[in-house]
Design an enzyme around this catalytic site. Structure first.
Site, PDB file in Angstrom:
ATOM      1  N   GLU A 199      47.494  34.782  29.994  1.00 29.35           N
ATOM      2  CA  GLU A 199      48.090  35.101  28.809  1.00 29.35           C
ATOM      3  C   GLU A 199      47.324  35.006  27.703  1.00 29.35           C
ATOM      4  OE1 GLU A 199      52.725  33.778  30.354  1.00 29.35           O
ATOM      5  OE2 GLU A 199      51.699  32.524  28.914  1.00 29.35           O
ATOM      6  N   GLU A 241      48.161  39.855  39.788  1.00 27.76           N
ATOM      7  CA  GLU A 241      47.857  40.897  40.830  1.00 27.76           C
ATOM      8  C   GLU A 241      46.639  41.716  40.167  1.00 27.76           C
ATOM      9  OE1 GLU A 241      50.602  40.206  39.466  1.00 27.76           O
ATOM     10  OE2 GLU A 241      52.400  40.677  40.708  1.00 27.76           O
TER      11      GLU A 241
HETATM   12 ZN   LIG Z   1      52.097  42.952  36.608  1.00 26.79          ZN
END
Ligand SMILES: [Zn+2]
Length: 142
Positions: free
Chosen positions: A50, A61
Site C-alpha cells: 500500500e 497478484e
Molecule cells: Zn488486484
C-alpha cells in the site's frame, strides 16, 4: 484433483500465508499473499504493497506477476492467494493475470484455515476479457 495435488495446493497456501505476513498494508490492515506457479514449477511470491497515495497501491497478484516477468516466466499455471476473507482477485488483477495466462487456475484461501476454494479458471472470473489480439488494428497485423 488427486491427493498429491491437494497436498501441494495446501503447501502453496502455507507459503502464501508466510508471504501475506510480510505485506505492507498500514492503511487497510488487510494482508494478502500469493504464490504464482509456472509450468516449470517455479514459484513467484507477491504481497500487497500500500501507499499513502492510495492509487499507487499494488495488489499481491501483480507484485508476484511482475516478479515472474522480470525473471523470464510467462507460462503461468496456477496462483494461490490468501487473505483474511478469501477475496478473489480484483478486476485489475484479473485482467493482468489473464493477459499472460488465460488458462490460469485460481485458488483462494484465508489466513487460518487449512483449506481453499478452487481451482477456478481465470476465464470464469473475467468473462469477455480484453485480449491482446483485440487491440491490434487491422492495418498493423502482419
Ligand atoms: Zn488486484
Amino acid at each position: 484433483m488427486n491427493t498429491i495435488d491437494h497436498a501441494q495446493a495446501l503447501a502453496y497456501m502455507d507459503q502464501a500465508r508466510q508471504v501475506a505476513s510480510r505485506a505492507y498494508c498500514p492503511y487497510s490492515n488487510f494482508s494478502v499473499g500469493c504464490v504464482l506457479v509456472d509450468a516449470q514449477g517455479r514459484t513467484f511470491e507477491g504481497c500487497n504493497v500500500e501507499n499513502a497515495s492510495y492509487s499507487v497501491t499494488l495488489c499481491a497478484e501483480r507484485t508476484a506477476g511482475s516478479q515472474a516477468i522480470a525473471q523470464g516466466s510467462r507460462d503461468w499455471k496456477s496462483i494461490y492467494i490468501v487473505s483474511p476473507t478469501r477475496v478473489s482477485p480484483c478486476g485489475t488483477c484479473r485482467q493482468f493475470l489473464f493477459e499472460l495466462a488465460p488458462d490460469l487456475q485460481v485458488y483462494l484461501g484465508d489466513l487460518q484455515a487449512d483449506s481453499y476454494i478452487g481451482p477456478t479458471p481465470i476465464r470464469e472470473l473475467l468473462p469477455m476479457a480484453m485480449e491482446l489480439q483485440q487491440t491490434i488494428l487491422p492495418h498493423r497485423k502482419s
